[in-house]
Design a protein around this motif. Structure first.
Motif, PDB file in Angstrom:
ATOM      1  N   SER A 292       0.811  -1.211   0.000  1.00 56.92           N
ATOM      2  CA  SER A 292       0.000   0.000   0.000  1.00 56.92           C
ATOM      3  C   SER A 292       0.848   1.265   0.000  1.00 56.92           C
ATOM      4  O   SER A 292       1.708   1.454   0.865  1.00 56.92           O
ATOM      5  N   GLY A 293       0.558   2.128  -0.980  1.00 51.95           N
ATOM      6  CA  GLY A 293       1.075   3.484  -0.996  1.00 51.95           C
ATOM      7  C   GLY A 293      -0.072   4.476  -0.908  1.00 51.95           C
ATOM      8  O   GLY A 293       0.122   5.682  -0.964  1.00 51.95           O
ATOM      9  N   ASP A 294      -1.281   3.954  -0.773  1.00 47.27           N
ATOM     10  CA  ASP A 294      -2.493   4.774  -0.705  1.00 47.27           C
ATOM     11  C   ASP A 294      -3.414   4.213   0.381  1.00 47.27           C
ATOM     12  O   ASP A 294      -3.352   4.633   1.525  1.00 47.27           O
ATOM     13  N   SER A 295      -4.249   3.236   0.027  1.00 48.40           N
ATOM     14  CA  SER A 295      -5.141   2.621   1.012  1.00 48.40           C
ATOM     15  C   SER A 295      -5.652   1.288   0.496  1.00 48.40           C
ATOM     16  O   SER A 295      -6.165   1.210  -0.620  1.00 48.40           O
ATOM     17  N   VAL A 296      -5.501   0.245   1.302  1.00 50.32           N
ATOM     18  CA  VAL A 296      -6.095  -1.062   1.029  1.00 50.32           C
ATOM     19  C   VAL A 296      -7.014  -1.390   2.194  1.00 50.32           C
ATOM     20  O   VAL A 296      -6.568  -1.471   3.340  1.00 50.32           O
ATOM     21  N   ILE A 297      -8.295  -1.550   1.895  1.00 43.21           N
ATOM     22  CA  ILE A 297      -9.279  -1.881   2.925  1.00 43.21           C
ATOM     23  C   ILE A 297      -9.886  -3.235   2.585  1.00 43.21           C
ATOM     24  O   ILE A 297     -10.465  -3.412   1.508  1.00 43.21           O
ATOM     25  N   ILE A 298      -9.759  -4.175   3.492  1.00 44.08           N
ATOM     26  CA  ILE A 298     -10.287  -5.531   3.327  1.00 44.08           C
ATOM     27  C   ILE A 298     -11.331  -5.757   4.410  1.00 44.08           C
ATOM     28  O   ILE A 298     -11.067  -5.531   5.597  1.00 44.08           O
ATOM     29  N   GLY A 299     -12.520  -6.196   4.000  1.00 45.90           N
ATOM     30  CA  GLY A 299     -13.616  -6.372   4.940  1.00 45.90           C
ATOM     31  C   GLY A 299     -13.473  -7.606   5.813  1.00 45.90           C
ATOM     32  O   GLY A 299     -12.368  -8.091   6.065  1.00 45.90           O
ATOM     33  N   ASP A 300     -14.603  -8.147   6.257  1.00 41.15           N
ATOM     34  CA  ASP A 300     -14.624  -9.334   7.107  1.00 41.15           C
ATOM     35  C   ASP A 300     -14.844 -10.601   6.267  1.00 41.15           C
ATOM     36  O   ASP A 300     -15.461 -10.548   5.200  1.00 41.15           O
ATOM     37  N   TYR A 301     -14.340 -11.711   6.759  1.00 39.09           N
ATOM     38  CA  TYR A 301     -14.540 -13.022   6.136  1.00 39.09           C
ATOM     39  C   TYR A 301     -14.033 -13.063   4.685  1.00 39.09           C
ATOM     40  O   TYR A 301     -14.615 -13.734   3.837  1.00 39.09           O
ATOM     41  N   VAL A 302     -12.961 -12.345   4.427  1.00 38.64           N
ATOM     42  CA  VAL A 302     -12.352 -12.348   3.100  1.00 38.64           C
ATOM     43  C   VAL A 302     -11.252 -13.410   3.056  1.00 38.64           C
ATOM     44  O   VAL A 302     -10.418 -13.485   3.959  1.00 38.64           O
ATOM     45  N   GLN A 303     -11.258 -14.223   2.016  1.00 40.16           N
ATOM     46  CA  GLN A 303     -10.251 -15.272   1.855  1.00 40.16           C
ATOM     47  C   GLN A 303      -9.343 -14.922   0.683  1.00 40.16           C
ATOM     48  O   GLN A 303      -9.805 -14.788  -0.454  1.00 40.16           O
ATOM     49  N   ILE A 304      -8.063 -14.771   0.980  1.00 36.27           N
ATOM     50  CA  ILE A 304      -7.061 -14.486  -0.044  1.00 36.27           C
ATOM     51  C   ILE A 304      -6.086 -15.651  -0.070  1.00 36.27           C
ATOM     52  O   ILE A 304      -5.397 -15.924   0.921  1.00 36.27           O
ATOM     53  N   SER A 305      -6.023 -16.331  -1.172  1.00 36.30           N
ATOM     54  CA  SER A 305      -5.226 -17.549  -1.297  1.00 36.30           C
ATOM     55  C   SER A 305      -3.732 -17.222  -1.372  1.00 36.30           C
ATOM     56  O   SER A 305      -3.308 -16.092  -1.129  1.00 36.30           O
ATOM     57  N   HIS A 306      -2.912 -18.219  -1.750  1.00 31.52           N
ATOM     58  CA  HIS A 306      -1.469 -18.019  -1.827  1.00 31.52           C
ATOM     59  C   HIS A 306      -1.071 -17.347  -3.140  1.00 31.52           C
ATOM     60  O   HIS A 306      -1.770 -17.414  -4.142  1.00 31.52           O
ATOM     61  N   ASN A 307       0.083 -16.665  -3.094  1.00 28.86           N
ATOM     62  CA  ASN A 307       0.666 -16.000  -4.280  1.00 28.86           C
ATOM     63  C   ASN A 307      -0.247 -14.946  -4.899  1.00 28.86           C
ATOM     64  O   ASN A 307      -0.205 -14.707  -6.105  1.00 28.86           O
TER      65      ASN A 307
ATOM     66  N   THR B 252      -1.148   6.177  -7.529  1.00 26.34           N
ATOM     67  CA  THR B 252      -1.788   5.316  -6.529  1.00 26.34           C
ATOM     68  C   THR B 252      -3.292   5.529  -6.572  1.00 26.34           C
ATOM     69  O   THR B 252      -3.767   6.572  -7.017  1.00 26.34           O
ATOM     70  N   ALA B 253      -4.049   4.544  -6.097  1.00 29.20           N
ATOM     71  CA  ALA B 253      -5.500   4.670  -5.949  1.00 29.20           C
ATOM     72  C   ALA B 253      -5.975   3.571  -5.003  1.00 29.20           C
ATOM     73  O   ALA B 253      -5.452   2.447  -5.036  1.00 29.20           O
ATOM     74  N   PRO B 254      -6.956   3.855  -4.154  1.00 26.00           N
ATOM     75  CA  PRO B 254      -7.367   2.896  -3.125  1.00 26.00           C
ATOM     76  C   PRO B 254      -7.903   1.583  -3.700  1.00 26.00           C
ATOM     77  O   PRO B 254      -8.492   1.547  -4.778  1.00 26.00           O
ATOM     78  N   VAL B 255      -7.682   0.513  -2.947  1.00 27.40           N
ATOM     79  CA  VAL B 255      -8.250  -0.805  -3.243  1.00 27.40           C
ATOM     80  C   VAL B 255      -9.186  -1.181  -2.102  1.00 27.40           C
ATOM     81  O   VAL B 255      -8.826  -1.039  -0.926  1.00 27.40           O
ATOM     82  N   ILE B 256     -10.371  -1.661  -2.451  1.00 32.94           N
ATOM     83  CA  ILE B 256     -11.337  -2.130  -1.450  1.00 32.94           C
ATOM     84  C   ILE B 256     -11.760  -3.549  -1.810  1.00 32.94           C
ATOM     85  O   ILE B 256     -12.146  -3.820  -2.949  1.00 32.94           O
ATOM     86  N   ILE B 257     -11.673  -4.440  -0.832  1.00 32.31           N
ATOM     87  CA  ILE B 257     -12.167  -5.805  -1.000  1.00 32.31           C
ATOM     88  C   ILE B 257     -13.252  -6.012   0.053  1.00 32.31           C
ATOM     89  O   ILE B 257     -12.959  -6.032   1.254  1.00 32.31           O
TER      90      ILE B 257
END
Length: 208
Positions: free
Chosen positions: A97-112, A149-154
């Motif tokens: 992150s050079g801006d903003s990364v927001i990840i909510g609840d119950y998010v699954q991010i796998s490997h690599n 840069t620009a924000p990422v939201i998951i």
């Protein structure tokens, strides 16, 4: 005589289990590093997890019940990572992150998986080369300069499959699935399956 000495040394090392001791010391050091660089509200950081925070610890926040095996990195010139509760970040995944990364609840991010809210370098070739030399010689930049840069939201309940890449300015909607090896350059609607490079909608999912 040499064989005897070698045998004695090998036996001694096995007896004290030096490998276990070194691993324990490394893990204790890593835990201290994480404590000083993350606001941890009950998350679990595994031995392979790494944190790189060039600002203060408030720039990385991780919620209760979340399991971290990958890398969390915040640039010196800016950035913030917020991860909700009961998430999973797989091994060798990188959230930069050079801006903003927001990840909510119950998010699954796998490997690599790569989640990047920044280009990390300038588009202009000469400027990029000069800034790289400055980075090598003087360390991380305090000023962003012309890096885009620009924000990422998951959003909640999303699933990002292995080897996927999420680029800057993207929102992944609630309950969406990003398929393996997908490259996401545009917003993903809630409860859809996207695949490919660039990722496109392949299927609409029901909320149930």
């Amino acid at each position: 005589m040499k064989k005897l000495i070698k045998k004695l040394i090998t036996g001694f090392l096995k007896k004290i289990n030096i490998h276990h001791i070194l691993n324990t010391l490394y893990q204790e050091q890593n835990n201290r590093h994480i404590e000083t660089n993350v606001i941890n509200s009950g998350a679990i950081f595994y031995p392979e997890a790494t944190v790189s925070n060039a600002q203060d610890r408030s720039k990385i926040t991780v919620g209760q019940g979340t399991h971290i095996r990958g890398m969390l990195h915040v640039f010196k010139y800016g950035g913030q990572i917020t991860i909700g509760e009961n998430c999973y970040i797989g091994d060798h995944s990188r959230i930069w992150s050079g801006d903003s990364v927001i990840i909510g609840d119950y998010v699954q991010i796998s490997h690599n998986v790569n989640v990047m809210d920044t280009n990390a370098h300038e588009l202009d070739a000469i400027e990029r080369a000069e800034r790289y030399v400055d980075l090598v010689n003087n360390g991380s930049w305090a000023e962003k300069g012309n890096v885009l840069t620009a924000p990422v939201i998951i959003e909640d309940y999303a699933w990002i499959s292995f080897n996927a890449t999420i680029l800057k300015g993207v929102t992944i909607g609630k309950g969406a699935i990003v398929g393996a090896n997908a490259v996401v350059t545009k917003d993903v609607p809630p409860f859809t399956l996207v695949t490919g490079n660039p990722a496109t909608v392949k299927k609409h999912l029901t909320e149930e």
